[in-house]
Write a protein that holds these residues in place. Structure first.
Motif, mmCIF file in Angstrom:
data_model
loop_
_atom_site.group_PDB
_atom_site.id
_atom_site.type_symbol
_atom_site.label_atom_id
_atom_site.label_comp_id
_atom_site.label_asym_id
_atom_site.label_seq_id
_atom_site.Cartn_x
_atom_site.Cartn_y
_atom_site.Cartn_z
ATOM 1 N N ALA A 174 62.733 24.036 76.753
ATOM 2 C CA ALA A 174 63.549 24.707 75.740
ATOM 3 C C ALA A 174 64.109 26.011 76.289
ATOM 4 C CB ALA A 174 62.707 24.980 74.498
ATOM 5 N N GLY A 175 63.246 26.801 76.883
ATOM 6 C CA GLY A 175 63.669 28.104 77.391
ATOM 7 C C GLY A 175 64.692 27.981 78.500
ATOM 8 N N ILE A 176 64.423 27.077 79.454
ATOM 9 C CA ILE A 176 65.316 26.952 80.607
ATOM 10 C C ILE A 176 66.672 26.389 80.180
ATOM 11 C CG2 ILE A 176 65.644 25.818 82.846
ATOM 12 C CD1 ILE A 176 62.591 26.002 83.190
ATOM 13 N N ALA A 200 68.017 26.553 77.204
ATOM 14 C CA ALA A 200 68.727 27.572 76.425
ATOM 15 C C ALA A 200 69.314 28.623 77.351
ATOM 16 C CB ALA A 200 67.779 28.227 75.422
ATOM 17 N N ALA A 201 68.558 29.010 78.385
ATOM 18 C CA ALA A 201 69.046 30.038 79.303
ATOM 19 C C ALA A 201 70.305 29.568 80.021
ATOM 20 C CB ALA A 201 67.967 30.398 80.324
ATOM 21 N N ILE A 202 70.305 28.293 80.452
ATOM 22 C CA ILE A 202 71.486 27.776 81.142
ATOM 23 C C ILE A 202 72.670 27.686 80.175
ATOM 24 C CG2 ILE A 202 72.471 25.748 82.290
ATOM 25 C CD1 ILE A 202 69.705 25.254 83.496
ATOM 26 N N PHE A 220 73.236 29.129 77.016
ATOM 27 C CA PHE A 220 73.764 30.404 76.517
ATOM 28 C C PHE A 220 74.307 31.254 77.664
ATOM 29 C CE2 PHE A 220 70.581 29.682 72.986
ATOM 30 C CZ PHE A 220 71.529 29.239 72.088
#
Lengths: 349, 121, 148
Positions: free
Chosen positions: B100-102, B104-106, B108
């Motif tokens: 989820a974090g990775i 989302a980081a890519i 956004f």
């Protein structure tokens, strides 16, 4: 006639005249204490172009055009353009030269480029290889930051010795001492400013590795060139009104004064640094300005005008450069530095 | 009242982890990139030896929001994967847990990089 | 003029001694306050996930990190995050919003070099090592757990 004196210096047979200068700076420099000395202040990040690099290129080109235009000489009457900048493959200078169509010799001396180019330009003229030479150097905060440090929008703190790369371009137009154009004919030229001597620096490295402490890394190179200049020319500190360094910043200046003191030369009362005087205090820049443009615009805009106005009669202008790249720095190399100096004098010939 | 205490602990634990990072920044010559790597690896290590779980229980977001928390999720995922699927789980577990974090980081990161322009400062 | 190694060493020592120092105490206080505050925002998002949306534990964690990353990226785009970073130092670098910042910052300024080799390739110049070492160390931990 052989014009080299001592180990590293040259004395010009006929002093080379600095006919005019052109300076373009960014908005932060334009808000500083020297703002009235600059020709153009650009308040826009990119000056209508679509990248920081192109903006720097435009500044470079304009700085040269302004200097040439003030002198009344045509662009195609300029024999050579000498200069460089901080970006990889000195693209700013090369691409500006593409637009200017002046025969071009690209130089890389990091932040020492302004002194290097004026020294070489004067040598070309005194050697009889040219009548008119344009010298220019530039830097741009955003473009340099991207290449040498971290992305602009990355959050983090400045270290207390961080210097800010000056956004700006400075240029000089050199001509033979026999050029007697007066201010009556061309109101914006410099009347009595000449280059008489030059000292070519050696690469000096005292083993400083911190890329955020360029001033301290470059101070030994400045000391070396200054003392060598005195030795070669037989002059002493008393012969000069002013020793002006390029971008040592406040800490680097302190170290230079200290190094010279250790060798029995007290320059404290006569020393100023371009990086220390370009920004106003409100900007909270820890250690002052840096970059090719720093010494370029302060020399072209401020120093020469003060000389011409009789405020000084003899200065030693010494621009310092840190010759490292991020790659060699990451490989653990220390910061090799250089300083070139030219004697600029007010002469009524 | 419980909820208020959660916030107090998140503030204290989160702040304290950042202070450790600041001490490293101020007193060593480590660059921020090295400190970030150090924190992630430290998070993985503390989770593996079972210490970080109790910090998370106390600090909540104060322990999961700093980068050590990213290491915590990576290690937890890898450990769970190893328990359920052996070696294959050990390799896939970390990224599965932090997907989820990775992602989302890519996503956004790309989106805002396209929308906004950098400023010269 | 040749310079001896002794002289260079002495100079390096002088530089280290005389170098202006940052005020670590003030920096730590601001890192604590800003870092704590960012974590509290994370806590609020977490509470929103569990209490309001009734997410499961895993989904709450995913929801929190996605929201924090959104915030970090957005503030970077607006040009605010680096200003926070000037004051907060590690307080804004260590939280996951700082991770997002380190992805957006290089990506947005390499748009001049195009969308593939500019934005796409430069996105992880700063954050890449975090993923590399994080993933490698987690795999090592997982493999160790397979055998104990």
């Amino acid at each position: 006639m052989y014009k080299k004196i001592g180990r590293q210096s040259v004395a010009f047979k006929e002093p080379v005249r600095i006919l005019s200068s052109g300076t373009v700076v960014g908005k932060n420099e334009g808000k500083g204490p020297l703002s009235t000395f600059f020709d153009v202040i650009v308040n826009d990040d990119m000056w209508g172009t679509d990248s920081f690099e192109k903006c720097e290129r435009k500044m470079y080109e304009q700085a040269v055009r302004i200097a040439v235009q003030k002198s009344g000489i045509e662009l195609n009457g300029v024999d050579y353009l000498l200069g460089g900048d901080l970006l990889n493959q000195i693209t700013t200078a090369s691409y500006a030269a593409r637009e200017l169509e002046i025969p071009f010799l690209g130089l890389y001396g990091a932040c020492s480029t302004m002194a290097e180019s004026s020294l070489l330009g004067a040598m070309l003229i005194d050697g009889g290889f040219a009548n008119t030479v344009a010298c220019a150097a530039s830097s741009n905060f955003a473009a340099a930051e991207r290449q040498y440090r971290m992305p602009l929008e990355l959050g983090g703190q400045d270290t207390p010795t961080t210097q800010r790369t000056v956004t700006g371009a400075g240029s000089l137009l050199l001509t033979c001492g026999s050029n007697k154009t007066t201010r009556k004919e061309r109101p914006e030229i410099l009347e009595h400013v000449y280059i008489t001597h030059g000292t070519i620096g050696k690469v000096v490295d005292f083993g400083i590795t911190d890329a955020n402490n360029m001033g301290a890394a470059m101070a030994p190179a400045a000391m070396d060139t200054l003392l060598r200049h005195f030795e070669d020319t037989g002059r002493t500190i008393d012969d000069y009104d002013l020793i002006i360094t390029g971008d040592l910043g406040s800490f680097g200046s302190e170290m230079l004064i200290n190094l010279c003191k250790g060798r029995g030369v007290d320059i404290e009362s006569k020393h100023i640094d371009c990086g220390n005087i370009i920004y106003s205090k409100e900007l909270n820049i820890p250690c002052g300005g840096s970059g090719c443009g720093c010494s370029g615009v302060v020399m072209g805009g401020y120093l020469l005008k003060r000389l011409d106005a009789c405020d000084y009669s003899r200065c030693f202008f010494m621009a310092t450069g840190a010759l490292m790249s991020p790659t060699v720095n990451m490989q653990g190399e220390s910061i090799a530095s250089i300083a070139h100096g030219v004697s600029i004098e007010r002469l009524v010939i | 009242m419980d909820m208020l205490m959660n916030f107090v602990w998140a503030f204290i634990i989160g702040g304290a982890i950042c202070v450790v990072g600041q001490l490293l920044l101020s007193f060593t010559r480590l660059t921020s990139a090295r400190i970030l790597v150090l924190f992630v690896v430290l998070g993985v290590f503390l989770t593996a030896i079972g210490i970080y779980e109790s910090i998370v229980e106390l600090g909540g977001a104060g322990a999961t929001v700093p980068l050590t928390g990213f290491g915590y999720s990576l290690a937890n995922g890898a450990i769970e994967g190893a328990m359920e699927n052996g070696i294959i789980g050990a390799i896939t577990g970390g990224l599965t847990a932090t997907a989820a974090g990775i992602a989302a980081a890519i996503f956004f990161g790309y989106l805002f990089a396209i929308i906004f322009k950098p400023h010269s400062k | 003029m040749a310079y001896s190694d002794k002289e260079k060493k002495r100079y390096q020592k002088q530089v280290t001694e005389r170098m202006p120092k940052s005020n670590a105490f003030v920096q730590c206080i601001s890192a604590f306050l800003v870092g704590g505050l960012i974590c509290c925002i994370g806590q609020a998002i977490m509470t929103l996930g569990t209490e309001f949306f009734k997410f499961s534990k895993e989904n709450t964690a995913a929801f929190t990190s996605m929201s924090m990353i959104f915030l970090g990226s957005f503030l970077t785009g607006l040009g605010v995050y680096d200003k926070i970073g000037k004051v907060a130092g590690a307080g804004s670098i260590i939280p996951i919003t700082g991770f997002a910042n380190s992805i957006v910052a290089p990506a947005m300024e390499h748009r001049f070099e195009g969308y593939i080799l500019g934005v796409g390739a430069q996105m992880f110049t700063v954050a890449g090592p975090v993923l590399v070492y994080g993933v490698i160390s987690s795999i090592i931990v997982g493999i160790i757990y397979c055998f104990i």
